[in-house]
Design an enzyme around this catalytic site. Structure first.
Site, PDB file in Angstrom:
ATOM      1  N   LYS A   1      -7.697   2.584  15.713  1.00  0.00           N
ATOM      2  CA  LYS A   1      -7.485   2.259  14.291  1.00  0.00           C
ATOM      3  C   LYS A   1      -7.945   0.835  13.972  1.00  0.00           C
ATOM      4  O   LYS A   1      -8.656   0.604  12.994  1.00  0.00           O
ATOM      5  CB  LYS A   1      -5.993   2.427  13.965  1.00  0.00           C
ATOM      6  CG  LYS A   1      -5.531   1.865  12.651  1.00  0.00           C
ATOM      7  CD  LYS A   1      -5.843   2.770  11.490  1.00  0.00           C
ATOM      8  CE  LYS A   1      -5.470   2.101  10.168  1.00  0.00           C
ATOM      9  NZ  LYS A   1      -5.836   2.921   9.015  1.00  0.00           N
TER      10      LYS A   1
ATOM     11  N   LYS B   1      -3.778  -7.175   6.845  1.00  0.00           N
ATOM     12  CA  LYS B   1      -2.834  -6.785   7.912  1.00  0.00           C
ATOM     13  C   LYS B   1      -3.604  -6.221   9.113  1.00  0.00           C
ATOM     14  O   LYS B   1      -3.376  -6.624  10.256  1.00  0.00           O
ATOM     15  CB  LYS B   1      -1.860  -5.725   7.378  1.00  0.00           C
ATOM     16  CG  LYS B   1      -0.989  -5.105   8.457  1.00  0.00           C
ATOM     17  CD  LYS B   1      -0.208  -3.897   8.006  1.00  0.00           C
ATOM     18  CE  LYS B   1       0.424  -3.212   9.213  1.00  0.00           C
ATOM     19  NZ  LYS B   1       1.165  -2.003   8.894  1.00  0.00           N
TER      20      LYS B   1
ATOM     21  N   THR C   1       0.661   1.822  11.131  1.00  0.00           N
ATOM     22  CA  THR C   1      -0.323   0.945  11.765  1.00  0.00           C
ATOM     23  C   THR C   1       0.436  -0.265  12.292  1.00  0.00           C
ATOM     24  O   THR C   1       1.011  -1.025  11.500  1.00  0.00           O
ATOM     25  CB  THR C   1      -1.388   0.480  10.755  1.00  0.00           C
ATOM     26  OG1 THR C   1      -1.982   1.635  10.173  1.00  0.00           O
ATOM     27  CG2 THR C   1      -2.459  -0.341  11.443  1.00  0.00           C
TER      28      THR C   1
HETATM   29  P1  NAD Z   1       5.258   1.626   2.132  1.00  0.00           P
HETATM   30  O1  NAD Z   1       5.742   0.221   2.068  1.00  0.00           O
HETATM   31  O2  NAD Z   1       4.951   2.341   0.857  1.00  0.00           O
HETATM   32  O3  NAD Z   1       6.296   2.542   2.960  1.00  0.00           O
HETATM   33  C1  NAD Z   1       7.071   2.081   4.037  1.00  0.00           C
HETATM   34  C2  NAD Z   1       8.462   2.648   3.854  1.00  0.00           C
HETATM   35  O4  NAD Z   1       9.265   2.294   4.971  1.00  0.00           O
HETATM   36  C3  NAD Z   1       9.182   2.102   2.597  1.00  0.00           C
HETATM   37  O5  NAD Z   1       9.556   3.193   1.766  1.00  0.00           O
HETATM   38  C4  NAD Z   1      10.397   1.370   3.165  1.00  0.00           C
HETATM   39  O6  NAD Z   1      11.555   1.478   2.355  1.00  0.00           O
HETATM   40  C5  NAD Z   1      10.572   2.085   4.494  1.00  0.00           C
HETATM   41  N1  NAD Z   1      11.342   1.308   5.471  1.00  0.00           N
HETATM   42  C6  NAD Z   1      11.209  -0.003   5.797  1.00  0.00           C
HETATM   43  N2  NAD Z   1      12.085  -0.323   6.756  1.00  0.00           N
HETATM   44  C7  NAD Z   1      12.785   0.797   7.044  1.00  0.00           C
HETATM   45  C8  NAD Z   1      13.831   1.096   7.935  1.00  0.00           C
HETATM   46  N3  NAD Z   1      14.337   0.160   8.764  1.00  0.00           N
HETATM   47  N4  NAD Z   1      14.323   2.356   7.965  1.00  0.00           N
HETATM   48  C9  NAD Z   1      13.803   3.307   7.148  1.00  0.00           C
HETATM   49  N5  NAD Z   1      12.816   3.084   6.261  1.00  0.00           N
HETATM   50  C10 NAD Z   1      12.307   1.851   6.217  1.00  0.00           C
HETATM   51  O7  NAD Z   1       3.957   1.591   3.074  1.00  0.00           O
HETATM   52  P2  NAD Z   1       2.841   2.727   3.232  1.00  0.00           P
HETATM   53  O8  NAD Z   1       1.679   2.395   2.341  1.00  0.00           O
HETATM   54  O9  NAD Z   1       3.478   4.066   3.167  1.00  0.00           O
HETATM   55  O10 NAD Z   1       2.344   2.416   4.721  1.00  0.00           O
HETATM   56  C11 NAD Z   1       3.079   2.829   5.850  1.00  0.00           C
HETATM   57  C12 NAD Z   1       2.246   2.554   7.092  1.00  0.00           C
HETATM   58  O11 NAD Z   1       0.997   3.246   7.013  1.00  0.00           O
HETATM   59  C13 NAD Z   1       1.899   1.078   7.294  1.00  0.00           C
HETATM   60  O12 NAD Z   1       2.001   0.776   8.648  1.00  0.00           O
HETATM   61  C14 NAD Z   1       0.463   0.981   6.788  1.00  0.00           C
HETATM   62  O13 NAD Z   1      -0.247  -0.067   7.395  1.00  0.00           O
HETATM   63  C15 NAD Z   1      -0.075   2.335   7.186  1.00  0.00           C
HETATM   64  N6  NAD Z   1      -1.218   2.801   6.376  1.00  0.00           N
HETATM   65  C16 NAD Z   1      -1.183   2.694   5.027  1.00  0.00           C
HETATM   66  C17 NAD Z   1      -2.265   3.144   4.276  1.00  0.00           C
HETATM   67  C18 NAD Z   1      -2.268   3.040   2.777  1.00  0.00           C
HETATM   68  O14 NAD Z   1      -3.341   3.214   2.166  1.00  0.00           O
HETATM   69  N7  NAD Z   1      -1.146   2.798   2.127  1.00  0.00           N
HETATM   70  C19 NAD Z   1      -3.367   3.703   4.926  1.00  0.00           C
HETATM   71  C20 NAD Z   1      -3.360   3.837   6.317  1.00  0.00           C
HETATM   72  C21 NAD Z   1      -2.268   3.372   7.039  1.00  0.00           C
END
Ligand code: NAD
Length: 290
Positions: free
Chosen positions: A162, A237, A87
């Protein structure tokens, strides 16, 4: 398909594992997260992306997405598709898509709804922006990771859908919580409040499927001491992204702005960080008008 998967956190980890379990060859990269089952880890994002038919990113925000995209786009095979499921703000999504297309790649922005539960169960909803051709090439992967994929329009349309959806969600959750807190003070039983509103014109997903009152309605984070679920800081966010988009196109969104301010106060000053976004109800319970 050969799939590169960058960002294997709470969402990306189970999504990548589901693709591997369905028989796709998944090469992953993350700065910190552990290797999901069935995935081969690469040493860099570029290595994970090289040779992939589709490269999926699932990253925290637009700035990180743009940095990762700058690294992987030159490593990708012309004709492959870069599909971002994070997102992020609409502008970043459009910039990344333009850079990918300029390099002879397809590009899709496909944020998801459904949370970690949906990512694990393979029941996410994808809302996608990009060309028909690029969408069609990623669609078989959406079928594995989700239950529905809607092609919303050109690049950025997925992110637009979204943030509009989540702006409605944040506003509606606040309205549901403040109505419960008002009903309490008027001496109305919460179960009766649910019985009426869930079958009347005040009904909503936040009341009927995700009721913020413990012990009322279907099981929800309220029944688990408001453990997320969908954390308040993630709602904040998304509400901030909605406000950034509204500013970009000069749209008047007073309720979205009020919701963003309330979640900001809740997360940054009132201990809401790490609590489900429905924990607005105990917040309102404690408050008076002044
Ligand atoms: P998260 O923080 O668990 O995962 C993000 C991952 O990206 C981490 O493991 C981090 O180490 C990795 N990362 C960061 N920078 C990086 C880089 N330069 N290279 C490689 N890896 C890198 O977050 P999440 O909950 O998995 O969410 C991910 C996305 O999905 C976000 O944009 C969030 O808004 C969206 N989202 C999350 C949810 C939810 O319920 N968690 C629901 C819908 C959408």
């Amino acid at each position: 398909m050969k799939v590169g998967f960058i960002g294997l956190g709470n969402m990306g980890g189970p999504m990548a594992a589901n693709l591997a379990a369905a028989g796709h060859a998944v090469t992953g990269f993350d700065l910190a997260a552990p290797c999901p089952e069935g995935v081969t880890m690469a040493a860099t994002a570029a290595e994970a992306a090289a040779g992939g038919d589709v490269v999926i990113t699932m990253l925290p925000n637009g700035e990180i997405l743009e940095a990762v995209a700058a690294e992987v786009i030159p490593a990708m095979t012309p004709g492959a598709v870069l599909c971002d499921c994070s997102t992020v703000d609409v502008e970043s999504a459009r910039r990344v898509a333009a850079e990918a297309e300029a390099a002879g790649l397809g590009a899709v922005d496909a944020p998801v709804s459904g949370g970690v539960g949906g990512a694990t169960a393979g029941t996410l909803t994808f809302m996608a922006g990009g060309s028909e051709d690029a969408f069609a090439r990623v669609a078989p992967l959406f079928e594995v990771m989700g239950q529905k994929a809607v092609h919303c329009g050109a690049s950025g349309a997925g992110q637009a859908a979204k943030i509009c959806n989540n702006m409605i969600l944040g506003v509606t959750m606040i309205a549901t919580c403040e109505a419960f807190a008002l009903a309490d003070k008027l001496g109305l039983d919460r179960q009766k409040m649910f019985d009426v509103v869930s079958t009347s014109s005040g009904q909503s997903w936040t009341m009927n499927a995700y009721c913020p009152a413990p012990g009322v309605g279907p099981h929800s984070p309220a029944d688990n001491d408001y453990k997320p679920g969908f954390a308040s800081e993630l709602m904040l966010k998304d509400l901030r992204l909605a406000q950034a988009a509204a500013q970009m196109v000069d749209a008047d969104t007073p309720m979205g702005l009020a919701a963003a301010k309330l979640y900001e106060t809740f997360v940054e000053e009132e201990g809401g960080r790490g609590r489900d976004f429905s924990a607005m109800l105990p917040r309102f319970e404690r408050r008076t008008r002044t």
